[in-house]
Design a protein around this motif. Structure first.
Motif, mmCIF file in Angstrom:
data_model
loop_
_atom_site.group_PDB
_atom_site.id
_atom_site.type_symbol
_atom_site.label_atom_id
_atom_site.label_comp_id
_atom_site.label_asym_id
_atom_site.label_seq_id
_atom_site.Cartn_x
_atom_site.Cartn_y
_atom_site.Cartn_z
ATOM 1 N N LEU A 1 0.868 -1.173 0.000
ATOM 2 C CA LEU A 1 0.000 0.000 0.000
ATOM 3 C C LEU A 1 0.903 1.222 0.000
ATOM 4 N N VAL A 2 0.788 2.069 -1.021
ATOM 5 C CA VAL A 2 1.724 3.174 -1.208
ATOM 6 C C VAL A 2 0.992 4.511 -1.236
ATOM 7 N N ASP A 3 1.436 5.430 -0.383
ATOM 8 C CA ASP A 3 0.905 6.794 -0.429
ATOM 9 C C ASP A 3 1.426 7.487 -1.683
ATOM 10 N N LEU A 4 0.656 8.434 -2.207
ATOM 11 C CA LEU A 4 1.057 9.119 -3.425
ATOM 12 C C LEU A 4 2.183 10.119 -3.170
ATOM 13 N N GLN A 5 2.106 10.841 -2.043
ATOM 14 C CA GLN A 5 3.097 11.875 -1.736
ATOM 15 C C GLN A 5 4.063 11.391 -0.674
ATOM 16 N N LEU A 6 5.355 11.334 -1.007
ATOM 17 C CA LEU A 6 6.394 10.907 -0.082
ATOM 18 C C LEU A 6 7.495 11.966 -0.056
ATOM 19 N N PRO A 7 8.284 12.043 1.014
ATOM 20 C CA PRO A 7 9.259 13.134 1.138
ATOM 21 C C PRO A 7 10.367 13.138 0.088
ATOM 22 N N ASP A 8 10.692 11.985 -0.456
ATOM 23 C CA ASP A 8 11.776 11.924 -1.436
ATOM 24 C C ASP A 8 11.279 11.484 -2.814
ATOM 25 N N GLY A 9 10.007 11.670 -3.086
ATOM 26 C CA GLY A 9 9.440 11.302 -4.384
ATOM 27 C C GLY A 9 7.957 11.020 -4.250
ATOM 28 N N THR A 10 7.460 10.145 -5.092
ATOM 29 C CA THR A 10 6.039 9.798 -5.050
ATOM 30 C C THR A 10 5.863 8.282 -4.998
ATOM 31 N N GLY A 11 4.629 7.888 -4.707
ATOM 32 C CA GLY A 11 4.336 6.468 -4.744
ATOM 33 C C GLY A 11 4.542 5.889 -6.127
ATOM 34 N N ILE A 12 4.305 6.704 -7.142
ATOM 35 C CA ILE A 12 4.529 6.269 -8.526
ATOM 36 C C ILE A 12 6.012 5.959 -8.745
ATOM 37 N N ASP A 13 6.883 6.833 -8.208
ATOM 38 C CA ASP A 13 8.331 6.593 -8.311
ATOM 39 C C ASP A 13 8.701 5.258 -7.679
ATOM 40 N N LEU A 14 8.138 5.004 -6.502
ATOM 41 C CA LEU A 14 8.455 3.755 -5.802
ATOM 42 C C LEU A 14 7.998 2.546 -6.611
ATOM 43 N N ILE A 15 6.801 2.602 -7.144
ATOM 44 C CA ILE A 15 6.276 1.479 -7.926
ATOM 45 C C ILE A 15 7.166 1.211 -9.137
ATOM 46 N N ARG A 16 7.569 2.271 -9.831
ATOM 47 C CA ARG A 16 8.413 2.102 -11.026
ATOM 48 C C ARG A 16 9.778 1.527 -10.671
ATOM 49 N N GLN A 17 10.350 1.990 -9.553
ATOM 50 C CA GLN A 17 11.674 1.486 -9.170
ATOM 51 C C GLN A 17 11.598 0.031 -8.708
ATOM 52 N N LEU A 18 10.524 -0.313 -8.024
ATOM 53 C CA LEU A 18 10.355 -1.717 -7.619
ATOM 54 C C LEU A 18 10.211 -2.615 -8.848
ATOM 55 N N LYS A 19 9.448 -2.134 -9.815
ATOM 56 C CA LYS A 19 9.243 -2.902 -11.043
ATOM 57 C C LYS A 19 10.561 -3.080 -11.789
ATOM 58 N N ALA A 20 11.358 -1.995 -11.846
ATOM 59 C CA ALA A 20 12.654 -2.060 -12.536
ATOM 60 C C ALA A 20 13.603 -3.024 -11.837
ATOM 61 N N ALA A 21 13.446 -3.157 -10.504
ATOM 62 C CA ALA A 21 14.311 -4.058 -9.738
ATOM 63 C C ALA A 21 13.831 -5.507 -9.786
#
Length: 223
Positions: A64-84
């Motif tokens: 479960l990912v919040d959209l607004q995070l201090p060092d980026g967005t939930g979208i950024d996290l999803i994309r980086q997890l997918k890339a990994a």
């Protein structure tokens, strides 16, 4: 929303990670999830970087990912997890009912998009459905929502638009009245009208929407 739960107790609980930078909110969501049948919160994180580290360690089935995070967005996290190469299935859980974010979530690979105002039972149902392989976010959903309300401020008068901007600045009704040189009652009337036109219920929702708009504008300028 009522969704069939495909996971049984014999297969073990569904492991969940929650990523939200507000600790009180994160703990509240964790309590809701942990109380739900066959769900187990195995990690929490407050940023994109922390989310990446902990997801690699515990490999949760659902995040479960919040959209607004201090060092980026939930979208950024999803994309980086997918890339990994992570196999965790992401769900956006946010306060922002935003069509552009919804489209970006779809593009990034999110399986669902939930508002924090939903009932705890709905969060549980969506987690079960997503863990079972269902995708509750698709292009038809995005297209329909865009057609329904491309711009929630489209019907606002110039005075109401100005009030929205001043609410976004954090001004009180009295301060807005002073800035516009009108009676405070006039400001209250403007707010009542603009809430109805925007489909919102509270002044704080206007502030949240305006903050989301500003973040999107900054993001667009940076591209």
């Amino acid at each position: 929303m009522s969704l069939m739960r495909a996971t049984t107790e014999s297969s073990g609980p569904i492991t969940v990670m929650i990523v939200d930078d507000h600790e009180v909110v994160r703990r509240g969501i964790a309590e809701v999830v942990d109380r739900s049948e066959n769900l187990n919160v195995v990690a929490e994180a407050g940023s994109v970087a922390e989310g990446l580290r902990r997801a690699a360690l515990v490999q949760p089935q659902v995040i479960l990912v919040d959209l607004q995070l201090p060092d980026g967005t939930g979208i950024d996290l999803i994309r980086q997890l997918k890339a990994a190469g992570a196999t965790s299935r992401p769900i956006i859980l946010t306060s922002f009912d935003d069509d552009r974010a919804l489209a970006e979530a779809l593009d990034a690979g999110a399986a669902a998009y939930l508002l924090k105002s939903v009932r705890g039972a709905e969060i549980s149902d969506v987690i079960h459905a997503v863990a079972a392989g269902r995708v509750l976010l698709d292009e038809r959903t995005v297209t329909r929502r865009r057609a329904e309300h491309e711009d929630p401020t489209a019907d606002l008068t110039p005075s109401e638009l100005r009030v929205v901007d001043l609410i976004a600045e954090g001004l009180s009704n009295r301060e807005i009245a002073e800035r516009l040189s009108v009676a405070e009652k006039t400001v209250k009337n403007h707010i009542t009208s603009l809430l109805a036109k925007m489909g919102l219920q509270r002044r704080t929702q206007v502030a949240a929407w305006a903050a989301g708009r500003k973040n999107r504008e900054w993001s667009s300028e940076g591209r």
